[in-house]
Write a protein that holds these residues in place. Structure first.
Motif, PDB file in Angstrom:
ATOM      1  N   ASP A  47      37.638  -3.490 -28.299  1.00 47.18           N
ATOM      2  CA  ASP A  47      36.288  -3.376 -27.539  1.00 47.18           C
ATOM      3  C   ASP A  47      35.737  -2.168 -27.933  1.00 47.18           C
ATOM      4  OD1 ASP A  47      35.335  -3.830 -24.923  1.00 47.18           O
ATOM      5  OD2 ASP A  47      35.794  -1.777 -24.508  1.00 47.18           O
ATOM      6  N   ARG A  48      36.303  -1.110 -28.124  1.00 46.91           N
ATOM      7  CA  ARG A  48      35.720   0.219 -28.634  1.00 46.91           C
ATOM      8  C   ARG A  48      36.357   0.504 -29.881  1.00 46.91           C
ATOM      9  NH1 ARG A  48      32.264  -1.353 -25.636  1.00 46.91           N
ATOM     10  NH2 ARG A  48      31.213  -0.212 -23.996  1.00 46.91           N
ATOM     11  N   PRO A  49      36.100   0.156 -31.144  1.00 49.86           N
ATOM     12  CA  PRO A  49      36.681   0.661 -32.318  1.00 49.86           C
ATOM     13  C   PRO A  49      36.524   1.964 -32.506  1.00 49.86           C
ATOM     14  CG  PRO A  49      34.835  -0.892 -33.004  1.00 49.86           C
ATOM     15  CD  PRO A  49      34.944  -0.597 -31.578  1.00 49.86           C
ATOM     16  N   ASN A  50      37.821   2.817 -32.912  1.00 46.29           N
ATOM     17  CA  ASN A  50      37.539   4.210 -33.554  1.00 46.29           C
ATOM     18  C   ASN A  50      38.061   3.981 -34.873  1.00 46.29           C
ATOM     19  OD1 ASN A  50      37.150   5.080 -31.052  1.00 46.29           O
ATOM     20  ND2 ASN A  50      38.964   6.391 -30.743  1.00 46.29           N
TER      21      ASN A  50
ATOM     22  N   ALA B 139      34.265   7.987 -33.204  1.00 42.44           N
ATOM     23  CA  ALA B 139      35.294   7.701 -32.184  1.00 42.44           C
ATOM     24  C   ALA B 139      34.580   7.674 -30.529  1.00 42.44           C
ATOM     25  CB  ALA B 139      36.233   9.119 -32.078  1.00 42.44           C
ATOM     26  N   TYR B 140      35.247   6.684 -29.779  1.00 46.55           N
ATOM     27  CA  TYR B 140      34.566   6.523 -28.643  1.00 46.55           C
ATOM     28  C   TYR B 140      35.212   7.455 -27.460  1.00 46.55           C
ATOM     29  CZ  TYR B 140      33.183   3.912 -24.538  1.00 46.55           C
ATOM     30  OH  TYR B 140      32.815   3.691 -23.125  1.00 46.55           O
ATOM     31  N   SER B 141      34.300   7.861 -26.618  1.00 48.67           N
ATOM     32  CA  SER B 141      34.819   8.550 -25.412  1.00 48.67           C
ATOM     33  C   SER B 141      33.579   8.439 -24.537  1.00 48.67           C
ATOM     34  CB  SER B 141      35.335   9.882 -25.703  1.00 48.67           C
ATOM     35  OG  SER B 141      35.470  10.657 -24.526  1.00 48.67           O
ATOM     36  N   PRO B 142      33.589   8.133 -22.972  1.00 50.04           N
ATOM     37  CA  PRO B 142      32.489   8.071 -22.249  1.00 50.04           C
ATOM     38  C   PRO B 142      32.111   9.525 -22.200  1.00 50.04           C
ATOM     39  CG  PRO B 142      34.430   6.862 -21.247  1.00 50.04           C
ATOM     40  CD  PRO B 142      34.872   7.592 -22.487  1.00 50.04           C
TER      41      PRO B 142
ATOM     42  N   ILE C   5      41.098   2.940 -41.189  1.00 50.54           N
ATOM     43  CA  ILE C   5      41.926   2.899 -40.105  1.00 50.54           C
ATOM     44  C   ILE C   5      41.046   2.684 -38.855  1.00 50.54           C
ATOM     45  CG2 ILE C   5      43.287   4.392 -38.631  1.00 50.54           C
ATOM     46  CD1 ILE C   5      44.036   6.115 -41.042  1.00 50.54           C
ATOM     47  N   VAL C   6      41.688   1.871 -38.119  1.00 46.23           N
ATOM     48  CA  VAL C   6      40.969   1.258 -37.018  1.00 46.23           C
ATOM     49  C   VAL C   6      41.858   1.235 -35.828  1.00 46.23           C
ATOM     50  CG1 VAL C   6      38.963  -0.366 -35.771  1.00 46.23           C
ATOM     51  CG2 VAL C   6      39.496  -0.343 -38.339  1.00 46.23           C
ATOM     52  N   TYR C   7      41.437   1.756 -34.564  1.00 47.18           N
ATOM     53  CA  TYR C   7      42.283   1.585 -33.344  1.00 47.18           C
ATOM     54  C   TYR C   7      41.369   1.658 -32.306  1.00 47.18           C
ATOM     55  CZ  TYR C   7      41.817   6.693 -32.265  1.00 47.18           C
ATOM     56  OH  TYR C   7      41.643   7.975 -31.752  1.00 47.18           O
ATOM     57  N   GLU C   8      41.956   1.015 -31.128  1.00 45.46           N
ATOM     58  CA  GLU C   8      41.288   0.926 -29.836  1.00 45.46           C
ATOM     59  C   GLU C   8      40.738   2.471 -29.178  1.00 45.46           C
ATOM     60  OE1 GLU C   8      39.980  -2.010 -28.188  1.00 45.46           O
ATOM     61  OE2 GLU C   8      39.074  -0.344 -27.459  1.00 45.46           O
ATOM     62  N   GLY C   9      39.511   2.458 -28.945  1.00 40.92           N
ATOM     63  CA  GLY C   9      39.019   3.703 -28.501  1.00 40.92           C
ATOM     64  C   GLY C   9      38.597   3.789 -27.004  1.00 40.92           C
ATOM     65  N   ASN C  10      38.777   2.625 -26.254  1.00 39.56           N
ATOM     66  CA  ASN C  10      38.737   2.323 -24.850  1.00 39.56           C
ATOM     67  C   ASN C  10      39.853   2.680 -24.188  1.00 39.56           C
ATOM     68  OD1 ASN C  10      37.887   1.852 -22.408  1.00 39.56           O
ATOM     69  ND2 ASN C  10      36.542  -0.099 -22.788  1.00 39.56           N
ATOM     70  N   LYS C  11      40.198   3.666 -23.379  1.00 41.03           N
ATOM     71  CA  LYS C  11      41.457   3.710 -22.849  1.00 41.03           C
ATOM     72  C   LYS C  11      41.610   2.751 -21.639  1.00 41.03           C
ATOM     73  CE  LYS C  11      40.986   8.264 -20.575  1.00 41.03           C
ATOM     74  NZ  LYS C  11      41.383   9.734 -20.784  1.00 41.03           N
ATOM     75  N   THR C  12      40.557   2.254 -20.915  1.00 39.88           N
ATOM     76  CA  THR C  12      40.655   1.372 -20.072  1.00 39.88           C
ATOM     77  C   THR C  12      41.225  -0.038 -20.190  1.00 39.88           C
ATOM     78  OG1 THR C  12      38.491   0.885 -20.018  1.00 39.88           O
ATOM     79  CG2 THR C  12      39.137   2.745 -18.851  1.00 39.88           C
ATOM     80  N   VAL C  13      41.083  -0.354 -21.627  1.00 40.12           N
ATOM     81  CA  VAL C  13      41.451  -1.663 -21.870  1.00 40.12           C
ATOM     82  C   VAL C  13      42.999  -1.777 -21.746  1.00 40.12           C
ATOM     83  CG1 VAL C  13      41.926  -3.146 -24.015  1.00 40.12           C
ATOM     84  CG2 VAL C  13      39.694  -1.858 -23.694  1.00 40.12           C
TER      85      VAL C  13
END
Ligand SMILES: Nc1ncnc2c1ncn2[C@@H]1O[C@H](COP(=O)(O)OP(=O)(O)OP(=O)(O)O)[C@@H](O)[C@H]1O
Ligand SMILES: O=P(O)(O)O[C@@H]1[C@H](O)[C@H](O)[C@@H](OP(=O)(O)O)[C@H](OP(=O)(O)O)[C@H]1O
Length: 456
Positions: A273-276, A318-321, A399-407
């Motif tokens: 959803d929000r790749p880091n 990296a994603y963070s609201p 390296i890719v991981y999910e950055g949206n913690k609400t997923v």
């Protein structure tokens, strides 16, 4: 009289048959000599080129690679792309601009067109000047293509029978040569200087003199066999690497004019959803051993710490609201950031930023992410340990991981090798292999430290 005549004709017959025998013997000796001569000639042509993955002096080999990649792109690649025009890649952290279409990314490939005889390929000759005259730069695109094509070809070819067929003592040479023809018929490795169409007949010619122990033929054939065994080992390594890279779907020409060739690769960011994302250039040395001294100096001066740290962070996002000033909630760290990391401690600090950016602390989820990244790095390291011939210079780990913690059901992190424009055959002296392993281990041990810090 009869007896006398019979005796005479008997003697004549004997003479004739002994003449015939001598003649046959003479012909046999002469033919044998010719066969041995021809066999020695053929045996001396058996050469395996071990300089680069793709011998860039070999036009036929380059043409084969390009043709095969275009065919693959036509059949596989275009099905993976949708009808929409390719657009700029959403989540890119390093390198030259890539495009996105369907589920794929399109990586631009410049071909060394002045060597191409195919008209549609020849049309897009780049302007060669300055840096572009450096063969390492001119051939970087086609070498990356050759890497992916080899990887795809060995995964399509059923060559598991190689170990038994290649057994040095028992197997007839002919089947060995035929098999090798099959494996390398596309010429991706540029590994044999032999005309492949001659293989079968050459196999026949070599068989007898070799079996009867002609030392020239035997020595050449044995040296060739050993070199083929090395290639077989390399092909196995190439087969295994597929699970550590993005899937490859060939090459397409996206404007249809012969001007714009692109590799089609699976887009690794798509499942998130929000790749880091982080791109790290791995290894202690980023230039190929064949690079000019000035190119080597230039590369070292860019990031002298590469050798001690074993990697350079090319870029990360990296994603963070909470990154309200960022782009769509993303914070981006570009090349200057990576080049500013002057020590292992600095690099560890950057890794901490990347893995904590979206979640704030190293909680259970972040721990799972880091552990998964370490496990995948170890898999790459284990694969790399089986590799005794190929060195990866200036190649990256993504390296890719999910950055949206609400997923809720987060997709697992993904660690893949990318960018193979400078893969070379290597020897112990240059040992780019050790440099790459050093980099992977350095990265894995820093990630372990992050986990230890979190636990302690
Ligand atoms: N398969 C992929 N899926 C998603 N993103 C990718 C993929 N391959 C590459 N990228 C993105 O594109 C960037 C550049 O890729 P790559 O290193 O292959 O290109 P390059 O132009 O050869 O780079 P460089 O100039 O560093 O040699 C990566 O940092 C990454 O962000
Ligand atoms: O993939 P290649 O062929 O190695 O291409 C190089 C690669 O993109 C490097 O990342 C870049 O250095 P930076 O990342 O430091 O910009 C370098 O620039 P350079 O030619 O200025 O060294 C490029 O030539």
């Amino acid at each position: 009289m009869n007896t006398f005549m019979k005796g005479q004709s008997g003697q004549n017959d004997d003479r004739r048959s002994s003449l015939g025998l001598s003649l046959a013997f003479g012909i046999a000796v002469l033919s044998w000599r010719l066969i041995v001569l021809r066999a020695r000639e053929a045996a001396q042509k058996l050469r395996v080129n071990d300089t680069t993955v793709l011998d860039y002096s070999d036009d036929a080999c380059i043409e084969n690679v390009v043709k095969s990649a275009l065919q693959r792109g036509e059949y596989v690649g275009s099905r993976k792309l949708d009808d929409r025009r390719p657009k700029a890649m959403d989540h890119q952290v390093g390198g030259h601009p890539l495009q996105m279409a369907g589920r794929c990314v399109l990586k631009p490939i410049k071909l060394p067109q002045e060597r191409m005889s195919r008209p549609e390929v020849a049309e897009s000759i780049p302007d060669l000047d300055g840096d572009d005259l450096d063969p390492i730069k001119v051939y970087r695109g086609v070498r990356e293509l050759a890497f992916y094509e080899t990887m795809a070809a060995v995964n399509e070819t059923d060559y598991n029978c190689l170990p038994s067929l290649f057994s040095l003592s028992k197997i007839p040479l002919l089947s060995e040569l035929r098999l090798h023809t099959r494996v390398s018929s596309k010429g991706f490795f540029g590994s044999t200087k032999l005309m492949l169409s001659d293989m079968a007949s050459i196999g026949l010619i070599l068989c007898l003199p070799k079996c009867l122990g002609d030392s020239t033929v035997r020595n050449c054939v044995n040296a060739y066999r050993l070199a083929l065994l090395d290639i077989e080992e390399e092909l196995n390594v190439m087969k295994q690497i597929a699970k550590h890279t993005a899937s490859y779907f060939g090459m397409v020409n996206i404007d249809g004019q012969g001007q714009s060739y692109h590799l089609v690769l699976d887009n690794l960011t798509l499942p998130y959803d929000r790749p880091n994302i982080m791109d790290l250039k791995v290894g202690r040395q980023v230039y190929e051993p064949a690079a000019s001294i000035s190119a080597q100096r230039h590369k070292i001066a860019k990031y002298p710490e590469q050798s001690a740290i074993g990697f350079r962070i090319v870029g990360m996002k990296a994603y963070s609201p909470s990154f309200s000033d960022g782009h769509d909630g993303y914070e981006i760290w570009g090349k200057p950031f990576g080049k500013g990391l002057r020590s292992k401690e600095d690099a560890l600090g950057a890794l901490r930023i990347f893995f904590l950016a979206s979640y704030g602390t190293i909680g259970p989820h972040t721990k799972r992410v880091i552990l998964s990244v370490i496990e995948q790095l170890i898999e790459i390291r284990n694969w790399f340990k089986c590799n005794s011939t190929l060195a990866f210079y200036a190649s990256s780990i993504l390296i890719v991981y999910e950055g949206n913690k609400t997923v809720r059901d987060k997709v697992d992190p993904n660690v893949k090798m990318i960018d193979f424009a400078h893969v070379c055959r290597d020897d112990e002296e240059h040992s780019g292999r050790h440099g790459y392993l050093y980099g992977i281990e350095s990265l894995a041990s820093m990630l372990r430290m992050l986990l230890l810090d979190a636990n302690g």
